[in-house]
Scaffold this motif. Structure first.
Motif, short mmCIF file in Angstrom:
data_model
loop_
_atom_site.label_atom_id
_atom_site.label_comp_id
_atom_site.label_asym_id
_atom_site.label_seq_id
_atom_site.Cartn_x
_atom_site.Cartn_y
_atom_site.Cartn_z
N LEU A 55 0.93 -1.06 0.02
CA LEU A 55 -0.19 0.06 0.12
C LEU A 55 0.71 1.16 0.14
O LEU A 55 1.77 1.47 0.91
N GLY A 56 0.53 2.22 -0.94
CA GLY A 56 1.31 3.32 -0.88
C GLY A 56 2.63 3.33 -1.50
O GLY A 56 3.40 4.62 -1.90
N HIS A 57 2.80 2.20 -2.27
CA HIS A 57 4.10 1.96 -3.27
C HIS A 57 3.75 2.21 -4.66
O HIS A 57 2.52 2.11 -4.96
N PRO A 58 4.57 2.79 -5.43
CA PRO A 58 4.51 3.12 -6.82
C PRO A 58 3.92 1.73 -7.59
O PRO A 58 4.74 0.61 -7.22
N ASN A 59 2.94 2.02 -8.14
CA ASN A 59 2.17 0.70 -9.07
C ASN A 59 3.08 0.39 -10.28
O ASN A 59 4.12 1.40 -10.55
N HIS A 60 2.70 -0.27 -11.22
CA HIS A 60 3.17 -0.34 -12.58
C HIS A 60 3.52 1.15 -13.43
O HIS A 60 4.48 1.50 -13.78
N MET A 61 2.37 1.93 -13.22
CA MET A 61 2.44 3.10 -13.76
C MET A 61 3.44 4.13 -13.16
O MET A 61 4.15 4.83 -13.70
N GLY A 62 3.25 4.20 -11.72
CA GLY A 62 4.29 4.80 -10.94
C GLY A 62 5.74 4.48 -11.03
O GLY A 62 6.61 5.30 -11.26
N ALA A 63 6.10 2.99 -11.41
CA ALA A 63 7.29 2.45 -11.72
C ALA A 63 7.73 3.06 -13.14
O ALA A 63 8.91 3.54 -13.22
N LEU A 64 6.91 3.39 -13.89
CA LEU A 64 7.39 3.72 -15.26
C LEU A 64 7.66 5.29 -15.28
O LEU A 64 8.79 5.85 -15.92
N VAL A 65 6.92 6.12 -14.28
CA VAL A 65 7.44 7.23 -13.95
C VAL A 65 8.47 7.50 -13.48
O VAL A 65 9.59 8.52 -13.81
N TYR A 66 9.08 6.49 -12.34
CA TYR A 66 10.42 6.60 -12.06
C TYR A 66 11.26 6.20 -12.96
O TYR A 66 12.42 6.92 -12.86
N THR A 67 11.18 5.48 -13.96
CA THR A 67 12.03 5.05 -15.03
C THR A 67 12.55 6.14 -15.82
O THR A 67 13.32 6.37 -16.03
N GLU A 68 11.45 7.08 -16.06
CA GLU A 68 11.68 7.97 -17.04
C GLU A 68 12.55 9.23 -16.46
O GLU A 68 13.31 9.94 -17.03
N ALA A 69 12.19 9.49 -15.16
CA ALA A 69 12.87 10.44 -14.31
C ALA A 69 14.34 9.92 -14.18
O ALA A 69 15.40 10.76 -14.21
N ILE A 70 14.70 8.66 -14.00
CA ILE A 70 16.19 8.13 -13.70
C ILE A 70 16.64 8.27 -15.26
O ILE A 70 17.98 8.78 -15.30
N LYS A 71 16.02 7.93 -16.29
CA LYS A 71 16.61 8.04 -17.54
C LYS A 71 17.13 9.25 -17.96
O LYS A 71 18.26 9.71 -18.49
#
Length: 403
Positions: free
Chosen positions: A362-378
């Motif tokens: 609960l409260g952790h990035p879901n699959h879409m949240g993980a994609l946003v993290y990915t783009e930010a790191i890239k």
């Protein structure tokens, strides 16, 4: 007014990004689409240190942002990227030297404070020494568990106390950890990710979530006399303070680790700030976080009664992708010990740990949240790849293979 405009702009950017990556997500979920030669000795080594967010709580392996960054790096560099995961759910930066772990687990989904992130670093040093390689890239985070998630969900937590805890843990502790990382792996490029607010004005305000908030706060006398409205307003204020102060403290820790003379092009440690809008937080309309199966829907009639009575039982579930396997690991980890008689408090503590573990996504990035993290790191790594010399020339490598 300027701050409101900035938030609206950030929300628009994130929403546009989500719309774009939604179109390509189905292809990305199949794993690394680009195949690279894995027989060479020039593989890029990638280390992941941190807590449940860096682990990818509730996500399948190929959905985690660390895995997605790995695939992207392979495509960008034409080199195999070998990922070594030390992060796990529940990790703190550091703990008491005298404390011995009561429970252990091999599944990173199970939230345990140990190994600490400092211990994760120690394990990584040994791992790379044994394999006679060194990481080129380190993804890491840390400090939310040192501050204490319960403090972020307690409506009675004083903001000034929260600020002090965050500055100590996300600032001083993180800087000490980062210096250890730099001392052990001086050639590595290090990326530190921020956290995000947890709840907002757009978090659902239904009967179940109001009950949940009361359950979380009923042990604190200061909160017992708060109205639902007062509790909600306090939790939103605490959430905003957590994000603002943790982001500033982590950014300062990164800056101090790099040193005063380090510019954007020469810094070995980089900070990635995630900017989720109010609509993207817990149980909000476009949430990027795991929630309950029914938390974002309108509950009424018999369904509401069943939901309210079933909290903490098998009838009410988190909506993440690792729920069933995590619950099994939680049961195995926090089962009643054999040959040892528990007293009442020990039993209650163990059962509380199991319940927390069960709903750990609960409260952790879901699959879409993980994609946003990915783009930010890239976005940060695009500035690093050429300078670090990670790219392998495709034509030259092809000619070498022919010979």
């Amino acid at each position: 007014m300027m701050k409101l405009k900035r938030l609206n702009k950030v929300s628009l950017i994130v929403s546009t990004l989500i719309a774009f990556i939604s179109l390509t997500a189905s292809a990305a979920f199949a794993g690394c689409p680009n195949q690279v030669d894995s027989s060479g000795a020039d593989a890029l080594q990638m280390l992941v240190l941190g807590d449940s967010i860096m682990w990818g709580q509730g996500l399948k392996d190929d959905e985690k942002f660390s895995s997605r960054v790995k695939c992207w790096l392979q495509e960008q560099t034409n080199r195999e990227v070998k990922l070594h995961m030390e992060a796990h759910s529940g990790a703190v930066i550091s703990g008491s030297a005298l404390a011995q772990p009561t429970f252990t687990a091999s599944d990173g989904e199970v939230n345990l404070v140990s190994p600490t992130i400092n211990e994760q670093l120690d394990h990584a040093v040994q791992f790379y020494k044994q394999n006679q390689v060194t990481p080129a890239l380190i993804l890491m985070n840390g400090c939310i568990n040192d501050v204490g998630v319960k403090n972020l969900l307690a409506a009675s937590t004083p903001l000034e106390d929260l600020r002090a805890q965050v500055r100590q843990n996300c600032g001083e502790k993180m800087q000490t950890l980062l210096q250890r990382v730099r001392n052990n792996f001086p050639q590595a490029e290090v990326v530190v990710t921020s956290y995000y607010p947890i709840v907002s004005t757009q978090t659902a305000d239904n009967a179940f979530l109001r009950l949940l908030v009361k359950e979380l706060n009923n042990q604190r006398p200061e909160a017992r006399h708060m109205t639902d409205k007062e509790m909600r307003e306090r939790l939103i204020a605490i959430s905003n303070e957590w994000y603002k102060t943790s982001t500033a403290s982590l950014a300062e820790a990164v800056m101090k680790t790099n040193g005063a003379g380090a510019g954007p092009s020469s810094a070995k440690v980089r900070f990635v700030e995630l900017q989720f809008g109010p609509e993207h937080l817990f149980a909000a309309p476009e949430s990027l976080l795991w929630t309950f199966l029914f938390a974002s829907t309108h509950l009424s009639g018999f369904t509401k009664v069943v939901v309210l009575l079933s909290f903490g039982t098998a009838a009410y579930k988190a909506n993440d992708h690792m729920r069933d396997s995590r619950i099994k690991s939680c049961k195995d980890t926090f089962k009643k010990p054999t040959g040892i008689k528990e007293d009442k408090k020990q039993k209650e503590d163990r059962e509380d740990l199991f319940l927390t573990c069960r709903y750990a996504s609960l409260g952790h990035p879901n699959h879409m949240g993980a994609l946003v993290y990915t783009e930010a790191i890239k976005g940060q790594l695009l500035q690093v790849i050429d300078r670090a010399g990670w790219k392998r020339d495709r034509i030259a490598h092809s000619e070498d293979k022919k010979q």
